[in-house]
Write an enzyme that holds these catalytic residues in place. Sequence first.
Site, PDB file in Angstrom:
ATOM      1  N   LYS A   1       0.675  -0.842   0.414  1.00  0.00           N
ATOM      2  CA  LYS A   1       0.448   0.249   0.293  1.00  0.00           C
ATOM      3  C   LYS A   1       1.008   1.241  -0.179  1.00  0.00           C
ATOM      4  CE  LYS A   1      -3.502  -0.487  -1.143  1.00  0.00           C
ATOM      5  NZ  LYS A   1      -3.201  -1.391  -2.052  1.00  0.00           N
ATOM      6  N   GLY A   2       1.947   0.763  -0.660  1.00  0.00           N
ATOM      7  CA  GLY A   2       3.171   2.022  -0.446  1.00  0.00           C
ATOM      8  C   GLY A   2       2.303   3.154  -1.853  1.00  0.00           C
ATOM      9  N   GLY A   3       1.987   2.609  -2.739  1.00  0.00           N
ATOM     10  CA  GLY A   3       2.276   2.935  -3.698  1.00  0.00           C
ATOM     11  C   GLY A   3       3.220   1.961  -4.755  1.00  0.00           C
TER      12      GLY A   3
ATOM     13  N   SER B   1      -5.160   2.432   4.744  1.00  0.00           N
ATOM     14  CA  SER B   1      -4.760   2.142   3.812  1.00  0.00           C
ATOM     15  C   SER B   1      -5.036   0.691   3.217  1.00  0.00           C
ATOM     16  CB  SER B   1      -3.787   2.585   2.735  1.00  0.00           C
ATOM     17  OG  SER B   1      -4.236   1.803   1.249  1.00  0.00           O
TER      18      SER B   1
ATOM     19  N   GLY C   1      -6.532   3.137  -5.605  1.00  0.00           N
ATOM     20  CA  GLY C   1      -6.643   4.808  -4.666  1.00  0.00           C
ATOM     21  C   GLY C   1      -8.225   4.558  -4.556  1.00  0.00           C
ATOM     22  N   ARG C   2      -8.369   3.594  -3.276  1.00  0.00           N
ATOM     23  CA  ARG C   2      -9.863   4.334  -2.718  1.00  0.00           C
ATOM     24  C   ARG C   2     -10.070   4.556  -1.471  1.00  0.00           C
ATOM     25  NH1 ARG C   2      -7.757  -1.362  -1.908  1.00  0.00           N
ATOM     26  NH2 ARG C   2      -8.567  -3.183  -3.149  1.00  0.00           N
ATOM     27  N   ILE C   3     -11.167   5.184  -1.149  1.00  0.00           N
ATOM     28  CA  ILE C   3     -11.591   6.219  -0.725  1.00  0.00           C
ATOM     29  C   ILE C   3     -11.278   5.749   1.055  1.00  0.00           C
ATOM     30  CG2 ILE C   3     -13.411   7.793   0.652  1.00  0.00           C
ATOM     31  CD1 ILE C   3     -14.053   7.771  -2.545  1.00  0.00           C
TER      32      ILE C   3
ATOM     33  N   ARG D   1       2.438  -0.467  -6.973  1.00  0.00           N
ATOM     34  CA  ARG D   1       2.116  -0.899  -8.193  1.00  0.00           C
ATOM     35  C   ARG D   1       1.917   0.850  -9.959  1.00  0.00           C
ATOM     36  NH1 ARG D   1       1.506  -4.437 -11.593  1.00  0.00           N
ATOM     37  NH2 ARG D   1       1.199  -5.862 -10.647  1.00  0.00           N
TER      38      ARG D   1
ATOM     39  N   TYR E   1      -2.154  10.812 -11.018  1.00  0.00           N
ATOM     40  CA  TYR E   1      -1.299  11.132 -11.936  1.00  0.00           C
ATOM     41  C   TYR E   1      -1.383   9.519 -12.718  1.00  0.00           C
ATOM     42  CZ  TYR E   1       0.602  15.033 -11.334  1.00  0.00           C
ATOM     43  OH  TYR E   1       1.255  16.593 -11.684  1.00  0.00           O
TER      44      TYR E   1
END
EC number: 2.8.2.-
Length: 345
Positions: A99-101, A190, A309-311, A103, A292
């Site tokens: 969940k750090g980004g 997240s 990018g979930r809420i 992907r 982006y």
Amino acid sequence: MLFKQQALLRQRLFVLGSLAIGSVLYLVARVGTLDRLQPICPIEGRLTPHEPEQIPLRTLQFKRGLLHELRKGNATKEQIRLHNLVQQLPRAIIIGVRKGGTRALLEMLNLHPAVVKASQEIHFFDNDQNYARGIDWYRGKMPFSFPHQITIEKSPAYFITEEVPERIFKMNSSIKLLIIVREPTTRAISDYTQVLEGKERKNKTYHKFEKLAIDTNTCEVNTKYKAVRTSIYTKHLERWLKYFPVEQFHIVDGDRLITDPLPELQLVERFLNLPSRISQYNLYFNATRGFYCLRFNIVFNKCLAGSKGRIHPEVDPSVVTKLQKFFHPFNQKFYQITGRIFNWP
Ligand code: A3P
């Protein structure tokens, strides 16, 4: 007569002038595009001060043509032989953090003509069954590439799995390791959100984040909760440092990758000794997605899947503060070890 000639001359000058200005404007507008569409211009002039590896022009030319086909499984054996394509073990791995980004980082690095991504998470080093299949099985999971390209894979479970550092060390002790981190409390929420969504999809109920993150008996942070443990970055990193020197790691700021990805990507290019090839042209903000997205060329662009990018659910502010206080000393240690300082609370 003279007046007529002067008028004609003025007219011609005007047409020529307009043409010249038009051409200059066109070239200025297209220069970024051309750069991406024809990645065959000399790269020698773009070397960073670190004198990165040279990438053969052929590699750049074929990256988006043939390799695109290869990824779709369209390469013939003949093409593989003819172009000397190989399945290479990764020279860099995004080892975490979930969940750090991870992907977004992999996909964005794949914009670079000298990078080829392993699309799936392979889970070779963290899954005993896969690991028992051996290194040739792992290589077989890698995409075809030119020998001078570098293959990158990402499996965020590597960062937190006990056995992984030693296993990766045994494969390649000089491999480059990328870790993308976000502010630890946000990352934990997240992480929770992803699990919650999985439960909801199966029509199952799930605890609230507050209940999981705080031990109801002691009112202290529940360090047994995995989403909390994963965010104690320094604890995990210390295990890795028993095998690899700190110089072999590069820390990516996952929060900045969301808001302003290019500078983060340029730091990674430098770390990987690659010439700087990813440009602002390759990244455009999509207001609908709120993130982006990626532009490979004039026809091919893509955003990440909706699962990125979930809420996040609202979390009790006192719990957020408690977690932030809990992570604070670990964060300080993390900054100290890595030399990368974040403005985390
Ligand atoms: P959230 O879902 O909490 O917003 P990973 O790929 O490691 O699972 O990380 C997922 C996170 O990547 C998302 O977390 C999201 O914020 C972040 N991210 C970073 N850049 C992104 C991008 N360009 N598009 C979508 N998500 C992105």
